[in-house]
Design a protein around this motif. Structure first.
Motif, mmCIF file in Angstrom:
data_model
loop_
_atom_site.group_PDB
_atom_site.id
_atom_site.type_symbol
_atom_site.label_atom_id
_atom_site.label_comp_id
_atom_site.label_asym_id
_atom_site.label_seq_id
_atom_site.Cartn_x
_atom_site.Cartn_y
_atom_site.Cartn_z
ATOM 1 N N PHE A 92 0.840 -1.204 0.000
ATOM 2 C CA PHE A 92 0.000 0.000 0.000
ATOM 3 C C PHE A 92 0.876 1.256 0.000
ATOM 4 N N HIS A 93 1.889 1.286 0.872
ATOM 5 C CA HIS A 93 2.786 2.433 0.937
ATOM 6 C C HIS A 93 3.614 2.563 -0.339
ATOM 7 N N SER B 141 0.825 -2.333 9.345
ATOM 8 C CA SER B 141 1.716 -1.642 8.408
ATOM 9 C C SER B 141 1.152 -0.301 7.964
ATOM 10 N N MET B 142 -0.129 -0.292 7.610
ATOM 11 C CA MET B 142 -0.733 0.922 7.059
ATOM 12 C C MET B 142 -0.803 2.060 8.069
ATOM 13 N N LEU B 143 -0.990 1.724 9.357
ATOM 14 C CA LEU B 143 -1.147 2.760 10.372
ATOM 15 C C LEU B 143 0.182 3.205 10.978
ATOM 16 N N ASN B 144 1.268 2.869 10.320
ATOM 17 C CA ASN B 144 2.586 3.324 10.771
ATOM 18 C C ASN B 144 3.120 4.351 9.771
ATOM 19 N N PRO B 145 2.942 5.648 10.054
ATOM 20 C CA PRO B 145 3.367 6.690 9.111
ATOM 21 C C PRO B 145 4.867 6.730 8.889
ATOM 22 N N TYR C 110 9.990 5.688 3.054
ATOM 23 C CA TYR C 110 9.960 5.576 1.598
ATOM 24 C C TYR C 110 10.148 6.940 0.939
ATOM 25 N N LEU C 111 9.429 7.917 1.446
ATOM 26 C CA LEU C 111 9.460 9.246 0.836
ATOM 27 C C LEU C 111 10.833 9.888 0.935
#
Length: 211
Positions: free
Chosen positions: A53-54, A122-126, A132-133
């Motif tokens: 997703f990320h 995983s998704m709720l870990n900014p 990645y960014l």
């Protein structure tokens, strides 16, 4: 294409990321030792989908949008903090069982729930999105070809590294339960240690600006 030496450097960075203790690792260990390898592997598939997703967000530039909109990032970070605190409470609340404690009477979670919890972990870990960014732009150069292709290559490379290492963790963690079963005095210590780690991660996430 991304130069081979640069790809190797990225793999090293991805390896450091995955072996650093965090929510994903803690969740995998807890599920592996309480419900066995099959549950751990199911959870791992969920975590992999959360990472995917990320990767998609970064590759198509959506993560950059999230990071430039304060309220969107704040909401995501708040959800992550609350989720970690919830896991910490579950670890040490009165009557709770340690993730390393044998739980034959505990009702096992169904595969669908394990998978979903892995995704949300995983998704709720900014911090994953921030990683990645901040890292991808250092290895992506227009002169090396299509930017989207390079981003996807980096993303799936990181996903492969993460899945491989976490797979090993699951296979090892499944055996840890036997040791704790023969050393029950460590169960109480582990419960509070786990709660402390989760709370620490939540506090760190809450105070980190992520920029």
């Amino acid at each position: 294409m991304i130069p081979f030496d640069q790809l190797l450097l990225f793999i090293l960075a991805a390896l450091v990321m995955v072996i650093t203790p965090g929510p994903n690792m803690i969740y995998l260990i807890s599920r592996s030792v309480t419900q066995g390898r099959k549950a751990g592997l199911t959870s791992l598939l969920g975590i992999a989908c959360g990472l995917l997703f990320h990767i998609v967000l970064v590759s198509f530039g959506l993560t950059a949008v999230l990071m430039t909109i304060p309220y969107a990032y704040a909401v995501l970070k708040t959800l992550g903090v609350l989720y970690l605190l919830y896991l910490a409470w579950e670890a040490c609340k009165p009557g709770s069982k340690s993730v390393f404690e044998t739980q034959h009477e505990m009702k096992a979670d169904k595969p669908a729930k394990l998978f979903a919890m892995g995704i949300f972990t995983s998704m709720l870990n900014p911090k994953v999105a921030v990683f990645y960014l901040s890292l991808f732009p250092q290895f992506i150069h227009p002169a090396n070809g299509n930017v989207l292709s390079q981003s996807l290559i980096l993303g799936f490379t990181q996903l492969t590294v993460s899945f491989t290492v976490n797979f090993i963790i699951v296979m090892i963690s499944a055996k840890v339960m036997q040791w704790f079963a023969s050393n029950p005095k460590w169960v109480r210590v582990q419960k509070w240690f786990m709660a402390s780690v989760l709370t620490g991660l939540a506090v760190r996430m809450a105070v980190d600006k992520g920029k």
